[in-house]
Scaffold this motif. Structure first.
Motif: not given
Length: 720
Positions: A102, A116, A140, A142, A144, A149
């Motif tokens: 990461e 990632k 994307d 993320d 969480y 990302s």
């Protein structure tokens, strides 16, 4: 000043070096941005000159024109982000084999993006804090971390400073992606090619002007620029399908010159004075006396085509294509009768001694009622035997010669060679074909192959030959039943083999050439032979046949198998051609996933040559999706042409013909599978150009161009 010519015949200096401009024949080491170290990597890839670099096509294009700050990114879009590395770490997972890198990036506006990568620990050393990069990939969100990302984005390191102008090559546009050549990566290729194209002089365009106008093709210089650096707004889908106008022009040109060369070679052969064979009533009667069975309609059609060629005053150059067991040998024998009855000799050239010996035995049997003398000539024969064979052929005592490469050696002469037949043509090149032809005065040539070759490949490999196809098997032949079994089911396979042998029949068990190594294949076959003889079939006679045996040993093994003294024959692929044992009904192919489809089909054709039901059992160890599809094709079909097309589709032309095959043209941009429509177009245009040239001068220019470029451009020999 005259324009530079395109693709000189050899990497040498020409007169077209202009002040500050490139010379297309300049060795790559002198191209700006290359140098001696990079040149070694490029030369290993076959890139020897500046012209080679210009035709080194990108294999993919990426639209990096959508450059956005992080705060404007939207999930799901493909975008390019210019950012700086802030931190990188490898989180620990319970599953030790799952490693994900990461990396935190920030852009000048303060936006934060996470990159990632799975199994990419090596990037941790590259992506050091402070490094400026361009990231290209799918965005994307993320949920969480609650931030944007990218998973496995493409990375380009931005140099900045004095090199900032170069960074525009790698982002903010449609970017070409090249296959690396050693340490010369895609970024280096872009910089080298941009410099090369900037210094490019005006190029002479060898492609006929009337063709470019009619087909609406761009000129050469424009096509090369667009190939590497497409204009803004270019259609990305067309580029990645290799259907932009620039790509079409370059692919078409590559095929056009190949097909024009083939057409010229074919036309040249037809201009040579040939033999007009006299098709007498006696020859027809001799054929009827010789034939062991009633020919099939396909055989009759093919014999008629061959006979018409032989009666013509131009030399015959024909390829006879037919599946395993379709009866090519008896067709060739009928052509031999036409030659011999008119006072000429015939010669048959085979790639291996096993196949040559099989042909010799068959032809002796076929011609026994006609009292023709058939003479063998192999490399393994003693000096005395060779001298006897050569004398028989040179004096005309023998009407037919059968042999291997020994037949075309210097010193071998024929009294009156009128017909040259070459079996398994794909194992020979044009030069060997020519060497046999030169043993006579313009003899007719018939080349044969049991390997079904898809039309696309046939056009490129044998465009100088007329084609005859035997597309049906003799009556009474039962289709071979094919089954797939795994290594775990070997005991059941061996039990089935034992039942067939107990019923009076015979079987083959074949092992592959592992990693192209005959030595390893022989080792595997020897080990299997020992175990099968000792543990599995202790009461049976199990023979062993491989390429390392001496000719006399091979003959002894095959004689034993032919006469059922050997019930099971363990072998390598040396039996792929040339072994004809009607009593053999089972072909077991171990590690079938290591074979090509066409090769398995060839091996399968070794059984089913008698009246009993025959079987082929494919034993595999590990299969991926591709492997399962290949095995399913063989189980479901016995059509050699369908199988060959599937093999070509799944493996590609080079592997289809074998990595050692020397006969496949080398293409820089064209692809025989993807571009078959352009190949057809190029062939039609080439034939039209050669047969109806716009002017004698243009045809002369084209002939000169091909003579200068053919061998270097395609890796083929242009004979004549």
């Amino acid at each position: 000043m005259a324009p530079c010519s395109y693709l000189t015949a050899a990497p040498r200096r020409t007169q077209c070096t202009l002040a500050g401009l490139v010379d297309l024949s300049t060795p790559v080491t002198y191209v700006k941005g290359v140098g001696p170290q990079r040149a070694k990597h490029l030369e290993a890839k076959g890139l020897l000159t500046a012209a080679d670099l210009l035709t080194y096509a990108p294999f993919r294009y990426e639209d990096r024109s959508n450059v956005k700050p992080v705060e404007q990114l939207a999930p799901g879009e493909m975008a390019t982000v210019l950012a700086t590395v802030r931190a990188a770490h490898l989180p620990r997972f319970r599953r030790r084999n799952l490693r994900m890198l990461e990396v935190v990036f920030t852009d000048p506006g303060g936006g934060r993006l996470i990159g990632k990568w799975f199994h990419a620990g090596h990037l941790e050393k590259v992506l050091e804090p402070g490094l400026r990069v361009a990231l290209y990939g799918k965005v994307d969100f993320d949920p969480y971390a609650r931030e944007m990302s990218m998973l496995h984005p493409e990375i380009e390191v931005l140099r900045g400073g004095e090199d900032e102008g170069d960074d525009a090559l790698h982002t903010g546009r449609i970017v070409p992606v090249y296959e690396a050549a050693g340490k010369v990566n895609t970024r280096a290729f872009r910089m080298i090619l941009k410099t090369l194209l900037d210094r490019l002089p005006e190029l002479a365009d060898a492609l006929p002007a009337h063709l470019r106008r009619r087909l609406k093709l761009p000129d050469l210089t424009t096509a090369l620029r667009e190939l590497h650096f497409p204009s803004p707004g270019a259609d990305l889908r067309a580029l990645n399908a290799f259907r932009s106008t620039a790509q079409i022009r370059l692919i078409f040109e590559e095929f056009f010159w190949l097909e024009t060369g083939m057409a010229l070679r074919r036309g040249q052969a037809r201009l040579e004075p040939g033999i007009a064979f006299n098709l007498t009533d006696r020859a027809r009667q001799q054929v009827l006396r010789m034939l062991p069975f009633k020919p099939t309609p396909a055989q009759k059609r093919v014999v008629k085509e061959i006979a018409a060629d032989m009666a013509s005053p131009q030399p015959m150059n024909r390829m006879l294509q037919g599946d395993v067991g379709s009866g090519k040998t008896i067709v060739a024998a009928q052509a031999m009768v036409i030659a011999v009855e008119d006072g000429y000799q015939a010669a048959l050239l085979a790639p291996t001694e096993i196949l040559a010996a099989q042909h010799y035995a068959n032809l002796r049997r076929i011609f026994e009622p006609l009292a023709y003398r058939v003479m063998p000539l192999y490399g393994s024969m003693t000096k005395k035997e060779k001298e006897f064979a050569r004398r028989a052929l040179s004096t005309g005592h023998a009407q037919i010669g059968v042999g291997t490469h020994a037949l075309i050696e210097e010193g071998v002469e024929f009294f009156r060679l009128g017909l040259a037949i070459i079996d398994e043509q794909h194992r020979f090149g044009v030069l060997q074909r020519r060497a046999l032809q030169q043993k006579g005065v313009s003899p007719d040539v018939l080349v044969m192959t049991a390997t079904p070759i898809p039309r696309t490949l046939a056009l490129t490999l044998y465009g100088d030959l007329d084609l005859s196809v035997i597309d049906e098997l003799p009556p009474g032949r039962k289709p071979i039943r094919t089954f797939h079994r795994t290594k775990a089911e070997l005991e059941l396979v061996y039990s089935f083999v034992k039942r067939e042998v107990d019923a009076g029949r015979q079987a083959y068990i074949v092992y592959p050439n592992i990693d192209e190594s005959e030595a390893l294949a022989v080792k595997a076959a020897r080990k299997a032979h020992e175990e099968l003889s000792r543990d599995v079939f202790p009461t049976l006679n199990v023979g062993l046949l491989h390429g390392k045996l001496k000719p006399a040993e091979k003959d002894a093994v095959m004689a034993g198998f032919l006469h059922n003294e050997v019930q099971i024959l363990v072998a390598t692929t040396v039996i792929e051609v040339g072994v004809d044992v009607p009593n053999a009904t089972v072909m077991v192919i171990e590690n079938a996933e290591r074979f090509g489809l066409a090769q398995i089909h060839q091996l399968r054709g070794r059984v089913g040559r008698g009246g009993d039901q025959s079987y082929c059992i494919l034993v595999t160890e590990r299969l991926n999706d591709n492997g399962r599809e290949r095995i399913r094709t063989l189980v479901d079909s016995t059509d050699g042409f369908h199988i060959a097309n599937m093999d070509l589709k799944l493996r590609g032309p080079g592997e289809f013909l074998g990595t050692k095959q020397s006969g496949l043209p080398q293409f820089r941009i064209g692809n025989l599978l993807r571009d078959s429509d352009l190949l057809d177009l190029a062939r039609r245009e080439a034939l039209s150009f050669v047969e109806h040239p716009p002017s004698a001068a243009e045809l002369e220019d084209a002939t000169r161009y091909i003579r200068e470029h053919w061998q270097r451009r395609y890796g083929l020999a242009l004979v004549g």
